[in-house]
Design a protein around this motif. Structure first.
Motif, PDB file in Angstrom:
ATOM      1  N   ALA A 109       0.809  -1.220   0.000  1.00 27.47           N
ATOM      2  CA  ALA A 109       0.000   0.000   0.000  1.00 27.47           C
ATOM      3  C   ALA A 109       0.844   1.273   0.000  1.00 27.47           C
ATOM      4  O   ALA A 109       0.423   2.299  -0.538  1.00 27.47           O
ATOM      5  CB  ALA A 109      -0.936   0.012   1.217  1.00 27.47           C
ATOM      6  N   ASP A 130      -7.578  -2.878   1.649  1.00 28.93           N
ATOM      7  CA  ASP A 130      -8.702  -2.151   1.047  1.00 28.93           C
ATOM      8  C   ASP A 130      -8.372  -0.672   0.854  1.00 28.93           C
ATOM      9  O   ASP A 130      -8.683  -0.080  -0.182  1.00 28.93           O
ATOM     10  CB  ASP A 130      -9.955  -2.298   1.928  1.00 28.93           C
ATOM     11  N   ILE A 131      -7.729  -0.049   1.881  1.00 31.48           N
ATOM     12  CA  ILE A 131      -7.362   1.359   1.747  1.00 31.48           C
ATOM     13  C   ILE A 131      -6.266   1.518   0.705  1.00 31.48           C
ATOM     14  O   ILE A 131      -6.264   2.464  -0.085  1.00 31.48           O
ATOM     15  CB  ILE A 131      -6.912   1.933   3.103  1.00 31.48           C
ATOM     16  N   ARG A 154      -5.783  -0.161  -1.970  1.00 36.72           N
ATOM     17  CA  ARG A 154      -6.316  -0.254  -3.330  1.00 36.72           C
ATOM     18  C   ARG A 154      -6.890   1.071  -3.812  1.00 36.72           C
ATOM     19  O   ARG A 154      -7.014   1.314  -5.005  1.00 36.72           O
ATOM     20  CB  ARG A 154      -7.387  -1.339  -3.401  1.00 36.72           C
ATOM     21  N   ARG A 155      -7.238   1.954  -2.856  1.00 37.78           N
ATOM     22  CA  ARG A 155      -7.801   3.244  -3.229  1.00 37.78           C
ATOM     23  C   ARG A 155      -6.715   4.235  -3.651  1.00 37.78           C
ATOM     24  O   ARG A 155      -7.008   5.289  -4.177  1.00 37.78           O
ATOM     25  CB  ARG A 155      -8.576   3.835  -2.044  1.00 37.78           C
ATOM     26  N   GLY A 156      -5.462   3.938  -3.360  1.00 40.43           N
ATOM     27  CA  GLY A 156      -4.369   4.835  -3.734  1.00 40.43           C
ATOM     28  C   GLY A 156      -4.288   6.009  -2.789  1.00 40.43           C
ATOM     29  O   GLY A 156      -4.777   5.975  -1.666  1.00 40.43           O
ATOM     30  N   GLY A 157      -3.670   7.103  -3.217  1.00 44.29           N
ATOM     31  CA  GLY A 157      -3.509   8.279  -2.369  1.00 44.29           C
ATOM     32  C   GLY A 157      -2.152   8.289  -1.694  1.00 44.29           C
ATOM     33  O   GLY A 157      -1.435   7.297  -1.699  1.00 44.29           O
ATOM     34  N   GLU A 188     -17.043  -1.484   3.179  1.00 45.38           N
ATOM     35  CA  GLU A 188     -16.796  -0.336   2.309  1.00 45.38           C
ATOM     36  C   GLU A 188     -17.209   0.958   3.002  1.00 45.38           C
ATOM     37  O   GLU A 188     -16.536   1.979   2.903  1.00 45.38           O
ATOM     38  CB  GLU A 188     -17.577  -0.489   1.002  1.00 45.38           C
ATOM     39  N   LEU A 233     -14.575   1.996   5.650  1.00 45.36           N
ATOM     40  CA  LEU A 233     -13.327   2.448   5.033  1.00 45.36           C
ATOM     41  C   LEU A 233     -13.510   3.779   4.315  1.00 45.36           C
ATOM     42  O   LEU A 233     -12.627   4.634   4.343  1.00 45.36           O
ATOM     43  CB  LEU A 233     -12.806   1.386   4.062  1.00 45.36           C
ATOM     44  N   ASP A 234     -14.652   3.970   3.659  1.00 45.08           N
ATOM     45  CA  ASP A 234     -14.912   5.222   2.959  1.00 45.08           C
ATOM     46  C   ASP A 234     -14.902   6.404   3.927  1.00 45.08           C
ATOM     47  O   ASP A 234     -14.361   7.466   3.638  1.00 45.08           O
ATOM     48  CB  ASP A 234     -16.255   5.177   2.232  1.00 45.08           C
ATOM     49  N   TYR A 271     -11.291   7.089   4.974  1.00 41.26           N
ATOM     50  CA  TYR A 271     -10.452   7.528   3.859  1.00 41.26           C
ATOM     51  C   TYR A 271     -10.751   8.979   3.493  1.00 41.26           C
ATOM     52  O   TYR A 271      -9.856   9.757   3.201  1.00 41.26           O
ATOM     53  CB  TYR A 271     -10.671   6.611   2.657  1.00 41.26           C
ATOM     54  N   LEU A 272     -12.022   9.353   3.556  1.00 43.98           N
ATOM     55  CA  LEU A 272     -12.391  10.729   3.266  1.00 43.98           C
ATOM     56  C   LEU A 272     -11.799  11.687   4.296  1.00 43.98           C
ATOM     57  O   LEU A 272     -11.361  12.787   3.972  1.00 43.98           O
ATOM     58  CB  LEU A 272     -13.920  10.873   3.237  1.00 43.98           C
TER      59      LEU A 272
END
Length: 295
Positions: free
Chosen positions: A199, A231-232, A234-237, A272, A275-276, A279-280
């Motif tokens: 990650a 999971d986080i 995979r979202r990138g950033g 989801e 995690l959303d 992540y936000l």
């Protein structure tokens, strides 16, 4: 946490009203405040009233706070010049402390120290005799470590020798067990380290391993930690610290406990959502800010 370290410490509501703190923020922005608060947390968490600052710790600071060594040095010099830390002790012993920190420490240990006095090193203790409470025993470093400077005139008895020998054996066994446990812990962290590397492109550092151990000791499963990181990830950033994952891990663990859902049975929609939310929050942090999570 060491023998006299604290889980919590007094934090004044007038902190940001302090003129020195205002100047610190004006000159170095949030980086200055974060470094100062981080150092105070380490002082109270470790020995309670001082912190030894060496090159290794400088590397940890740079990694943990995502600051370069030059900026850390500039901020630290400011903290010393403005007496937020004692400049004399830092120059002589590479130790960070202050009168205010030691007053806070003295008040914090008051409850337990009334029955069991707390020993402090005379060379590092800044409070005057009339400011030092009766339950604080100011001693030399040799006295604190159990190595008196003068030899006893009475020879050691056979029973004392036996006790010493047994104590050494117990220490040796304890160290062997700690080494074995540390090896097992490192092996257990392997999967999580791989997920973290995938990650972030980095491996877990010593501070990350401590945070990981605290999570697992509090009952959070390693599979949940691994799942959240993946999971986080995979979202990138821009993710550069294990601390970014901790809020989502704790939130997921808490909600799993409340709902009876665990990683093996939790619905993907539920995971989801958790995690959303975290992540936000992370993305809302500006590039110069470290995401601050609730402990």
């Amino acid at each position: 946490m060491s023998r006299d370290g604290r889980k919590f410490f007094y934090f004044s509501t007038a902190f940001f009203a302090d003129r020195k703190v205002k100047i610190l923020k004006a000159r170095y922005g949030s980086d200055g405040l974060i470094l100062y608060i981080y150092l105070m947390c380490e002082i109270f968490r470790e020995d309670g009233y001082f912190l030894r600052f060496d090159d290794d710790f400088n590397y940890i600071l740079s990694s943990e706070l995502n600051m370069n060594y030059e900026k850390i040095g500039q901020i630290l010099n400011f903290l010393l010049e403005r007496s937020l830390f004692d400049d004399t002790l830092f120059k002589s012993d590479k130790v960070l402390t202050s009168r205010e920190i030691q007053m806070t420490f003295q008040e914090a240990v008051k409850g337990k120290a009334v029955k069991n006095p707390v020993a402090v090193c005379d060379r590092l203790w800044l409070l005057k005799k009339d400011e030092t409470a009766a339950f604080i025993k100011v001693q030399s470093e040799n006295e604190i470590s159990g190595n008196p400077t003068s030899n006893s005139k009475n020879p050691t008895s056979n029973s004392e020798k036996t006790t010493i020998k047994q104590s050494k054996a117990n220490i040796k066994q304890s160290k062997a067990k700690q080494s074995k446990d540390a090896g097992a812990a490192a092996a257990d962290d392997g999967r999580i380290d791989k997920a973290f590397f995938d990650a972030t492109g980095k491996h877990l550092n010593s501070a990350d391993h401590r945070a990981l151990r605290e999570l697992t000791e509090s009952g959070v499963s390693e599979s949940l930690i691994e799942d959240v990181i993946q999971d986080i990830g995979r979202r990138g950033g821009k993710i550069h610290s294990f601390a970014y994952f901790i809020p989502a891990i704790r939130d997921a663990a808490q909600k799993n406990e409340n709902t009876g859902l665990y990683p093996e049975t939790a619905s993907s929609e539920y995971t989801e959502t958790v995690l959303d939310e975290e992540y936000l929050k992370m993305l809302d942090a500006t590039p110069d800010e470290e995401y601050i999570y609730d402990d």
